[in-house]
Each structure stands twice: as structure tokens, then as C-alpha cells.
Design a protein around this motif. Sequence first.
Motif, PDB file in Angstrom:
ATOM      1  N   VAL A 312       0.863  -1.173   0.000  1.00  0.00           N
ATOM      2  CA  VAL A 312       0.000   0.000   0.000  1.00  0.00           C
ATOM      3  C   VAL A 312       0.903   1.227   0.000  1.00  0.00           C
ATOM      4  O   VAL A 312       1.793   1.359   0.841  1.00  0.00           O
ATOM      5  N   SER A 313       0.669   2.137  -0.961  1.00  0.00           N
ATOM      6  CA  SER A 313       1.510   3.334  -1.049  1.00  0.00           C
ATOM      7  C   SER A 313       0.649   4.556  -1.284  1.00  0.00           C
ATOM      8  O   SER A 313      -0.439   4.468  -1.861  1.00  0.00           O
ATOM      9  N   ASN A 314       1.144   5.696  -0.827  1.00  0.00           N
ATOM     10  CA  ASN A 314       0.424   6.952  -1.042  1.00  0.00           C
ATOM     11  C   ASN A 314       1.392   8.098  -1.293  1.00  0.00           C
ATOM     12  O   ASN A 314       2.506   8.108  -0.760  1.00  0.00           O
ATOM     13  N   PRO A 315       0.980   9.069  -2.122  1.00  0.00           N
ATOM     14  CA  PRO A 315       1.832  10.237  -2.380  1.00  0.00           C
ATOM     15  C   PRO A 315       1.998  11.083  -1.123  1.00  0.00           C
ATOM     16  O   PRO A 315       1.054  11.275  -0.359  1.00  0.00           O
ATOM     17  N   GLY A 316       3.211  11.600  -0.931  1.00  0.00           N
ATOM     18  CA  GLY A 316       3.510  12.412   0.248  1.00  0.00           C
ATOM     19  C   GLY A 316       4.290  11.596   1.249  1.00  0.00           C
ATOM     20  O   GLY A 316       3.852  10.516   1.666  1.00  0.00           O
ATOM     21  N   GLY A 317       5.487  12.069   1.615  1.00  0.00           N
ATOM     22  CA  GLY A 317       6.308  11.339   2.579  1.00  0.00           C
ATOM     23  C   GLY A 317       5.758  11.460   3.981  1.00  0.00           C
ATOM     24  O   GLY A 317       4.659  11.987   4.209  1.00  0.00           O
ATOM     25  N   LEU A 318       6.517  10.956   4.948  1.00  0.00           N
ATOM     26  CA  LEU A 318       6.126  11.068   6.348  1.00  0.00           C
ATOM     27  C   LEU A 318       6.114  12.540   6.764  1.00  0.00           C
ATOM     28  O   LEU A 318       6.936  13.330   6.297  1.00  0.00           O
ATOM     29  N   VAL A 319       5.204  12.903   7.634  1.00  0.00           N
ATOM     30  CA  VAL A 319       5.109  14.291   8.072  1.00  0.00           C
ATOM     31  C   VAL A 319       6.274  14.611   9.004  1.00  0.00           C
ATOM     32  O   VAL A 319       6.941  13.719   9.539  1.00  0.00           O
ATOM     33  N   GLU A 320       6.504  15.892   9.205  1.00  0.00           N
ATOM     34  CA  GLU A 320       7.596  16.354  10.053  1.00  0.00           C
ATOM     35  C   GLU A 320       7.503  15.726  11.442  1.00  0.00           C
ATOM     36  O   GLU A 320       6.445  15.712  12.080  1.00  0.00           O
ATOM     37  N   GLY A 321       8.621  15.173  11.912  1.00  0.00           N
ATOM     38  CA  GLY A 321       8.664  14.575  13.243  1.00  0.00           C
ATOM     39  C   GLY A 321       8.428  13.082  13.268  1.00  0.00           C
ATOM     40  O   GLY A 321       8.686  12.431  14.281  1.00  0.00           O
ATOM     41  N   VAL A 322       7.941  12.514  12.166  1.00  0.00           N
ATOM     42  CA  VAL A 322       7.712  11.069  12.089  1.00  0.00           C
ATOM     43  C   VAL A 322       8.796  10.463  11.210  1.00  0.00           C
ATOM     44  O   VAL A 322       9.047  10.924  10.098  1.00  0.00           O
ATOM     45  N   THR A 323       9.463   9.433  11.729  1.00  0.00           N
ATOM     46  CA  THR A 323      10.516   8.748  10.987  1.00  0.00           C
ATOM     47  C   THR A 323      10.284   7.247  11.063  1.00  0.00           C
ATOM     48  O   THR A 323       9.458   6.769  11.848  1.00  0.00           O
ATOM     49  N   LEU A 324      11.029   6.496  10.271  1.00  0.00           N
ATOM     50  CA  LEU A 324      10.925   5.046  10.331  1.00  0.00           C
ATOM     51  C   LEU A 324      11.387   4.520  11.689  1.00  0.00           C
ATOM     52  O   LEU A 324      11.000   3.423  12.094  1.00  0.00           O
ATOM     53  N   ALA A 325      12.199   5.313  12.398  1.00  0.00           N
ATOM     54  CA  ALA A 325      12.737   4.876  13.694  1.00  0.00           C
ATOM     55  C   ALA A 325      11.794   5.166  14.854  1.00  0.00           C
ATOM     56  O   ALA A 325      12.042   4.711  15.969  1.00  0.00           O
ATOM     57  N   ASN A 326      10.714   5.930  14.629  1.00  0.00           N
ATOM     58  CA  ASN A 326       9.797   6.211  15.750  1.00  0.00           C
ATOM     59  C   ASN A 326       8.329   5.990  15.390  1.00  0.00           C
ATOM     60  O   ASN A 326       7.440   6.454  16.101  1.00  0.00           O
ATOM     61  N   LEU A 327       8.072   5.266  14.298  1.00  0.00           N
ATOM     62  CA  LEU A 327       6.696   5.032  13.850  1.00  0.00           C
ATOM     63  C   LEU A 327       5.812   4.467  14.959  1.00  0.00           C
ATOM     64  O   LEU A 327       4.641   4.827  15.076  1.00  0.00           O
ATOM     65  N   LEU A 328       6.373   3.573  15.780  1.00  0.00           N
ATOM     66  CA  LEU A 328       5.585   2.875  16.791  1.00  0.00           C
ATOM     67  C   LEU A 328       5.329   3.712  18.033  1.00  0.00           C
ATOM     68  O   LEU A 328       4.402   3.423  18.790  1.00  0.00           O
ATOM     69  N   VAL A 329       6.126   4.730  18.273  1.00  0.00           N
ATOM     70  CA  VAL A 329       6.063   5.413  19.570  1.00  0.00           C
ATOM     71  C   VAL A 329       5.770   6.900  19.488  1.00  0.00           C
ATOM     72  O   VAL A 329       5.421   7.516  20.506  1.00  0.00           O
ATOM     73  N   THR A 330       5.910   7.516  18.327  1.00  0.00           N
ATOM     74  CA  THR A 330       5.701   8.955  18.242  1.00  0.00           C
ATOM     75  C   THR A 330       4.225   9.298  18.387  1.00  0.00           C
ATOM     76  O   THR A 330       3.341   8.494  18.083  1.00  0.00           O
ATOM     77  N   ASP A 372       6.832  -3.800   6.566  1.00  0.00           N
ATOM     78  CA  ASP A 372       8.091  -3.266   6.044  1.00  0.00           C
ATOM     79  C   ASP A 372       7.833  -1.887   5.427  1.00  0.00           C
ATOM     80  O   ASP A 372       7.166  -1.776   4.396  1.00  0.00           O
ATOM     81  N   TYR A 373       8.368  -0.844   6.066  1.00  0.00           N
ATOM     82  CA  TYR A 373       8.229   0.526   5.572  1.00  0.00           C
ATOM     83  C   TYR A 373       9.505   1.021   4.882  1.00  0.00           C
ATOM     84  O   TYR A 373       9.642   2.211   4.626  1.00  0.00           O
ATOM     85  N   SER A 374      10.434   0.133   4.591  1.00  0.00           N
ATOM     86  CA  SER A 374      11.765   0.556   4.151  1.00  0.00           C
ATOM     87  C   SER A 374      11.761   1.260   2.792  1.00  0.00           C
ATOM     88  O   SER A 374      12.711   1.970   2.464  1.00  0.00           O
ATOM     89  N   ARG A 375      10.720   1.077   1.986  1.00  0.00           N
ATOM     90  CA  ARG A 375      10.674   1.739   0.686  1.00  0.00           C
ATOM     91  C   ARG A 375      10.142   3.173   0.776  1.00  0.00           C
ATOM     92  O   ARG A 375      10.063   3.882  -0.229  1.00  0.00           O
ATOM     93  N   THR A 376       9.781   3.593   1.952  1.00  0.00           N
ATOM     94  CA  THR A 376       9.272   4.956   2.148  1.00  0.00           C
ATOM     95  C   THR A 376      10.385   5.967   1.897  1.00  0.00           C
ATOM     96  O   THR A 376      11.530   5.765   2.295  1.00  0.00           O
ATOM     97  N   ASP A 377      10.032   7.067   1.208  1.00  0.00           N
ATOM     98  CA  ASP A 377      11.000   8.131   0.968  1.00  0.00           C
ATOM     99  C   ASP A 377      10.326   9.481   1.171  1.00  0.00           C
ATOM    100  O   ASP A 377       9.228   9.561   1.730  1.00  0.00           O
ATOM    101  N   ALA A 378      10.973  10.548   0.719  1.00  0.00           N
ATOM    102  CA  ALA A 378      10.439  11.895   0.936  1.00  0.00           C
ATOM    103  C   ALA A 378       9.168  12.160   0.151  1.00  0.00           C
ATOM    104  O   ALA A 378       8.433  13.106   0.447  1.00  0.00           O
TER     105      ALA A 378
END
Length: 560
Positions: A312-330, A372-378
Motif C-alpha cells: 500500500v503506497s500513497n503520495p507524500g512522505g512522512l510528516v515532520e517529526g515522524v521517521t521510520l525509527a519512531n513510527l511505533l512510539v511517536t 516493512d516501511y523501508s521503501r518509504t522516501d520523501a
Amino acid sequence: MTPRLPPAESLTVEFKSDRKRLSDNELVEAIVCLANAEGGELWLGVEDDGTPTGLHAEHQMLDGLPGLVAARTSPSVNVTVQALEVDGVSVARIAVPKARSVVATSGGVYLRRRIRHDGQPECVPMLPHERESRASTLGLVDVSALPVAGATLADLDPLERERLRQAVQQYGGDRVLLELDDEALDGALGLTVREPDGSRVPTLTGLLLLGRESALRNRVPTHEFAFQVLAQQAVRFNEFRRFPLLKALEWLETNFRPYNPEEELQVGLFRVPVPMVDMAAFREAVANALIHRDYHRLGAVHVRLEDDALVVSNPGGLVEGVTLANLLVTEPRPRNRALADAMKRIGVVERSGRGVDTIYRGMLKFGRPAPDYSRTDAHNVVVRLPTEPADLDFRRLVVEEERRRGAELPIDSLIALAALRELKRVTADELAGRIQRDAASAKRTLEALIEAGLVEAHGAARGRSYTLSAAVYQRRGEKAAYTRQAGFTPIQHEQMVLNYVRQHGQIRRAEVMDLCRLSEGQAKDLLKRMQGNGLLKLEGAGRGAFYRLGERGLKTDENG
């Protein structure tokens, strides 16, 4: 430590020649360009190929540069400047922070830095919709709460409003909504806002939830989604739609179900369904993509079933403050807050905002890999849900434990059990990375599982590690596997070390670690204990240190 000249230009590195004196306007525009992306470094006095050629005579005094940049940017960009000598010439390193809003030059020029198709960076004009997109990503504006230009109440479909009411009942949403008339319902969910003249007009949220398809096509041209089924490189299903969101979710789920086979697992008196893809995880992943996409960007939300995964993919990267390293806890940071809040109240998505937990749970409880979110980019958020066969014994374990508790396992506990299933043995530090928390939190999770009888600890202090318990391995019919993972007792470790020394005359700490499969700390403790009780004696120091048989070890050898 003196910064080193980067090897090449990148998204965050810009070289500017100063041999002919770079103009103030060009310098400020280059800084704005970096600030509107990820920030970075502008190296003044360096050619595009990375060759340092030095500063112009008029730029030798750099003290006034930060003030010049602040005065010629809006809002002001605060740079720091450092004079350096590289290959015998003077250059300037200008550190540019990432802007927390959209920045322009004082002359009204908006620029942004991007990577071209050939991998090279460039500065390009920042168009109005890109500035709005940037503000939305930074959380400065919620476009979903704003009225849509030209939209009227006639663009809203009464059938979709009825679908919304049915969805509240179906998904267990806020039942207060069912008591409201149409106008009050629209106001409560932010579907319309009042203009200064008192008239009501639809917001983007209103159009996305209730809009007629013709209105969505004309007023929200970026809204589009696709369902695709790719089997061994053949396309079995490939359709694009522009339905309002609740209808979209129904359509996607209806078309996906025939491709989602399900088996049953008998647990006690109950039959537990085991689908290829957990439908709660499917719904949450798809809804998140539709809700959190960037509605300023062209491009469809893709729901694609491949041979080995649902993607599942959508246009637009992660919003400011959200990273692959804090997806579970932010903390939740929705790009389209009004839309997200409306969907929560309807009940479509997790009301706590912890939808990622639902996706993780839907994978891990069946013994499948984590999302697996590793293909996520800006530019895109991409989540891949592997569809490999479920581990039925692991699923039975989770079901039985949750029934015993009368509640779902905490997500951290589920991640811990999944990690132990995969890795066989973990430390608190290793688990901390997986649950995206500190080692103390990971240790508390593991110790709670020990109390539940699901996990056992081995060793102490820094060398403490964890395995699934003997009872769990027995329930899985893997008694021998438990013995292999639990390892040997301290007495057995001592005997192995003594036998090694008798055969080879001496032993080093690294050899103990390899022989007994111990960590460095565990090997150190074992040797210290054996030295203390006379079984071994230390000879040498530092890297050259080794151990021979001690007095008690020699007597044991003689008696043997």
C-alpha cells in the motif's frame, strides 16, 4: 573537529564558486533552496566538481554574512558561518538549518532543492501548491479543514451521508453522530464551514467523505486510488477510481476479499480464522493511505497485491517529526487533521491514533514478519505486508495467552514474542530497537513475559538474554530446540572450559565465548568465577592474557 569538504553535491550539500564573487542574491537564493528542503551546508569558494578555488577578496571577512542572510530571507534564516582552509585556499562553510515554515527571499522568490532523475541535485522554483504541501507536511496548515474553491452544498451526495451513518454503526463509531441532523452532523465532523455571509460550503474533508464523483473529479483532481493484483508478472486486476472515501474503502475491501484465502485453526472449542492478510491490518493500512496522503500532489493511492506481499503506497512522505525509527512510539501527527479526526469519530480507523499498532498486530499475531516501511522516501509512504504462510503454532500461543488474560497482548509483548520466535534468543538492547524504546522498557516487557510463563532469562546483569520458555517449546513440540537455545548450565560451561584447557594447555576469553556461545560479559564472569575457586589461573595481561589450570583444576585432573 574541523568539518571536511564533502566529496560531492547532494540534497544537503551545495558548492558555489566565488572566483567572480558570488552575488548576494545568488547566495541568498541558494540558502533558501536548502532551507526549504532538509537544510544542509553551502560551501562558498568551491567549484561544482568539488575543487576548492577560494573566496573572493570581498568575501574574506565573513562576520556580516549571517546578518545579511537574516535580513534577506522571510522568515529569517539563521545560518552559521565557518572559515576553513582546504588544499591551501580559504573557503566558507555555511550551515543552513531546515526551515520550520516555507521560506522566501526578501524579494519573494521561493525555491526548493530536489534530486533530478539522474541523481544530481538542483534548485527549482517552489510553486504555490508545493508551498501549501510543504506547510501541510510541517503541520502549519490543515488543508482538509479548509473550504474547497468553487464547491457548494450541491456537490455533496445524500447517499454518501447515509453511508456515513451506516459506517458509524458498522465500525462502532461515535453514536452521538447518529442523533444529529444533517447540518449538525456536517458541523460536528468538519464537513462544512460557514462563510462570512452565513452560507455553508464544503471543506476538503466534506468533499472527500460525501462528494459526488463528478465534484471530486473537478474540485479535487489529486484524489485517485487503484487496486491491482499482479500474479507472476501478469495483471489480473487493475482499476482506478475516484470514489468518496467510505465508498472507496468498501469497494477496495469487496474487491480484495476474493484474493484473500482463509483457513481455520482449532484452538480448544473455538475455530480461529487465519487469513492470508488480516482484514483489520488491511483496512487500517488502506485508510491511513487515503487519509494521510498529500492532497497537493498528483498520484494515486495504490493497493497492490503481489505474489509475496500486499503493498500500500500513497503520495507524500512522512510528516515532520515522524521517521521510520519512531513510527511505533511517536505521537500521532496527521497531515490532514480534520479528515483524520472525522474518520476516527466514524470508527473507520483506530481512535487512539495508534493505527500502526493495528497493522503490526495483524502481521505478528500470525507469526508473519513485521510490516516493512523501508521503501518509504520523501515523496511516498510505502508499507509492505508479507503474505507468507502463517505459523499456526505461534497463532495458537497468542490466542491462548490473550484468552487467559482476557485482553490483547500489548504490542511490545507481541513484538518481543515474534523476535524470540525469529531469533531464538534476544537481549534487552536488541529488543529495544524493535519496539523503538529504550533498553529499560524492553527489559520490563521481557520480565513481564517471564511472569506469564512465556519467556525465560539466562545469565545476569549485562549478559542477560532471553528465550521462549520450556513450556512454550513443549507446546510447539520442539523440546530439543529448547535445550539448544537454553544452552548449558554454569557447571557444564566450567567443564567445557576445563576440558579445552586440558586438551590445548590454555584458553583465552575469546575462545571461551566461541566455545560456550557466551557474550563477552558472560565469558568474563565465568573466567573470574573459575579463577576465584582455583580451577584456573590467569597469566599475562591485556590482549595477551590467557588462562591455565589452577591448583584445584590440576587436582581435579589428577583425580580424574
